[in-house]
Design a protein around this motif. Sequence first.
Motif, PDB file in Angstrom:
ATOM      1  N   ASP A   3     -23.566   2.550 -97.712  1.00  0.00           N
ATOM      2  CA  ASP A   3     -22.998   3.210 -98.561  1.00  0.00           C
ATOM      3  C   ASP A   3     -24.077   3.479-100.570  1.00  0.00           C
ATOM      4  O   ASP A   3     -23.884   3.944-101.029  1.00  0.00           O
ATOM      5  CB  ASP A   3     -21.888   2.441 -99.514  1.00  0.00           C
ATOM      6  CG  ASP A   3     -20.972   2.004 -98.798  1.00  0.00           C
ATOM      7  OD1 ASP A   3     -21.036   2.583 -97.690  1.00  0.00           O
ATOM      8  OD2 ASP A   3     -20.174   0.690 -98.818  1.00  0.00           O
ATOM      9  N   LEU A   4     -24.956   3.263 -99.696  1.00  0.00           N
ATOM     10  CA  LEU A   4     -26.337   3.610-100.923  1.00  0.00           C
ATOM     11  C   LEU A   4     -27.359   4.340-100.211  1.00  0.00           C
ATOM     12  O   LEU A   4     -28.212   4.275-101.046  1.00  0.00           O
ATOM     13  CB  LEU A   4     -26.804   1.524-101.174  1.00  0.00           C
ATOM     14  CG  LEU A   4     -26.096   0.927-101.367  1.00  0.00           C
ATOM     15  CD1 LEU A   4     -26.525  -0.533-101.771  1.00  0.00           C
ATOM     16  CD2 LEU A   4     -25.438   1.275-102.871  1.00  0.00           C
ATOM     17  N   VAL A   5     -27.069   4.857 -99.615  1.00  0.00           N
ATOM     18  CA  VAL A   5     -28.366   5.879 -98.652  1.00  0.00           C
ATOM     19  C   VAL A   5     -28.464   7.185-100.312  1.00  0.00           C
ATOM     20  O   VAL A   5     -29.345   7.380-101.031  1.00  0.00           O
ATOM     21  CB  VAL A   5     -27.777   6.647 -97.928  1.00  0.00           C
ATOM     22  CG1 VAL A   5     -28.391   5.632 -96.923  1.00  0.00           C
ATOM     23  CG2 VAL A   5     -25.891   7.113 -97.747  1.00  0.00           C
ATOM     24  N   ASP A   6     -26.546   7.433-101.171  1.00  0.00           N
ATOM     25  CA  ASP A   6     -27.055   7.838-102.417  1.00  0.00           C
ATOM     26  C   ASP A   6     -28.101   8.274-102.738  1.00  0.00           C
ATOM     27  O   ASP A   6     -27.715   6.650-103.383  1.00  0.00           O
ATOM     28  CB  ASP A   6     -25.348   8.022-102.761  1.00  0.00           C
ATOM     29  CG  ASP A   6     -25.629   8.858-104.224  1.00  0.00           C
ATOM     30  OD1 ASP A   6     -26.722   9.336-104.639  1.00  0.00           O
ATOM     31  OD2 ASP A   6     -24.719   8.201-105.270  1.00  0.00           O
ATOM     32  N   GLY A   7     -29.341   8.273-103.786  1.00  0.00           N
ATOM     33  CA  GLY A   7     -30.178   8.256-104.641  1.00  0.00           C
ATOM     34  C   GLY A   7     -29.934   6.922-105.750  1.00  0.00           C
ATOM     35  O   GLY A   7     -30.461   6.283-105.957  1.00  0.00           O
ATOM     36  N   LYS A   8     -28.185   7.668-106.610  1.00  0.00           N
ATOM     37  CA  LYS A   8     -28.291   6.955-107.863  1.00  0.00           C
ATOM     38  C   LYS A   8     -27.712   5.612-107.486  1.00  0.00           C
ATOM     39  O   LYS A   8     -27.852   4.623-108.008  1.00  0.00           O
ATOM     40  CB  LYS A   8     -27.124   7.492-108.294  1.00  0.00           C
ATOM     41  CG  LYS A   8     -27.954   9.240-109.060  1.00  0.00           C
ATOM     42  CD  LYS A   8     -27.328   8.575-110.886  1.00  0.00           C
ATOM     43  CE  LYS A   8     -27.174   9.873-111.490  1.00  0.00           C
ATOM     44  NZ  LYS A   8     -28.964  10.621-111.333  1.00  0.00           N
ATOM     45  N   ALA A   9     -26.905   5.374-106.751  1.00  0.00           N
ATOM     46  CA  ALA A   9     -26.115   4.563-105.918  1.00  0.00           C
ATOM     47  C   ALA A   9     -27.310   3.305-105.739  1.00  0.00           C
ATOM     48  O   ALA A   9     -27.159   2.183-105.754  1.00  0.00           O
ATOM     49  CB  ALA A   9     -25.575   4.345-104.699  1.00  0.00           C
ATOM     50  N   LEU A  10     -28.063   3.982-104.737  1.00  0.00           N
ATOM     51  CA  LEU A  10     -29.127   2.574-104.840  1.00  0.00           C
ATOM     52  C   LEU A  10     -29.850   2.592-105.991  1.00  0.00           C
ATOM     53  O   LEU A  10     -30.750   1.722-106.697  1.00  0.00           O
ATOM     54  CB  LEU A  10     -30.547   3.687-103.130  1.00  0.00           C
ATOM     55  CG  LEU A  10     -31.803   2.417-103.348  1.00  0.00           C
ATOM     56  CD1 LEU A  10     -31.023   0.951-102.452  1.00  0.00           C
ATOM     57  CD2 LEU A  10     -32.549   3.099-102.125  1.00  0.00           C
ATOM     58  N   GLU A  11     -30.540   3.198-107.000  1.00  0.00           N
ATOM     59  CA  GLU A  11     -31.205   3.034-108.121  1.00  0.00           C
ATOM     60  C   GLU A  11     -30.377   1.749-109.170  1.00  0.00           C
ATOM     61  O   GLU A  11     -30.473   1.453-109.414  1.00  0.00           O
ATOM     62  CB  GLU A  11     -31.215   4.293-108.927  1.00  0.00           C
ATOM     63  CG  GLU A  11     -31.819   4.282-110.056  1.00  0.00           C
ATOM     64  CD  GLU A  11     -31.302   5.927-110.878  1.00  0.00           C
ATOM     65  OE1 GLU A  11     -32.104   5.528-112.165  1.00  0.00           O
ATOM     66  OE2 GLU A  11     -31.616   7.179-110.212  1.00  0.00           O
ATOM     67  N   HIS A  12     -28.644   2.026-109.056  1.00  0.00           N
ATOM     68  CA  HIS A  12     -27.685   1.332-109.875  1.00  0.00           C
ATOM     69  C   HIS A  12     -28.072   0.056-109.379  1.00  0.00           C
ATOM     70  O   HIS A  12     -27.652  -1.140-110.514  1.00  0.00           O
ATOM     71  CB  HIS A  12     -26.339   1.762-109.667  1.00  0.00           C
ATOM     72  CG  HIS A  12     -26.236   2.940-110.248  1.00  0.00           C
ATOM     73  ND1 HIS A  12     -26.762   3.272-112.297  1.00  0.00           N
ATOM     74  CD2 HIS A  12     -25.452   3.801-110.287  1.00  0.00           C
ATOM     75  CE1 HIS A  12     -26.328   4.490-112.045  1.00  0.00           C
ATOM     76  NE2 HIS A  12     -25.228   4.969-111.227  1.00  0.00           N
TER      77      HIS A  12
END
Length: 273
Positions: free
Chosen positions: A8-17
Amino acid sequence: MKVLDKKDLVDGKALEHTRTERHILEAVQHPFIVSLRYAFQTEEKFYMVMEFLSGGELFYHLKVASRFKEDRSRFYASEITLAIGHLHGLGIVYRDLKAENVLLDAEGHVKLTDFGLAKKAILDNKSASTFCGTPEYIAPEILCNSGHGRAADWWSLGTLLYEMLCGLPPFYHKNVNIMYDRILNAKLTFPAFLTPVARDLLSKLLVRNPEKRLGAGQRDYEEIIEHQFFASVNWTSMLQKKIRPPFVPQVKGGDDVGNFDVVFTCEQITTTV
């Protein structure tokens, strides 16, 4: 324990958060901010283990009480203001202040939790640009996408204080679009039972222009704690947790979950390693 699936964190923004949340929780030590005990990962998941706060969510207690008396609201607002002021001093904007993200410990003191929307290196009122937050508490400048910063947290504080005193956020409507329109345009009104000093503080926190909002200046939270609403507060004692909370949650033991809504405690635990 917060469990995050890496898929679920492959989206860069989610990983950054997620990275930001972990780093903030690790770096910040404050009596009114939840502390991170462990962080680890497996091949598929990230885990963050926080201290357990058996007093439950402020949201839960507000739902039970309908609204709080002024003294109780002032106590919670004081501890929250010190916590947010500390974050701002470290260049962190919180961006998700709401009753669900304020937990109580067994004695009744508050702890801010959930730093998934927090942002580092923000020292003004306009450098952040991501549209984020919880609809009832979102500041007008976030809705307008005109840049936001520390002052957005003080709008959310005004919204939460209004909700504690009155039972509902000031511009609440079950239709989110109507609520957004009210946040941007509606006149701020107060129930007759609110004291003049409470009205004055809310009027100064819920100013649509972030630069004119109380707390927007260089002195940040110090502007707020000097307001007459907080005249009775000894801030040194407050920070040292020497002031007895006006409400002490009923806690039967270290693992008691009775102060949490059954909608959470009845959920099946599906995660295994």
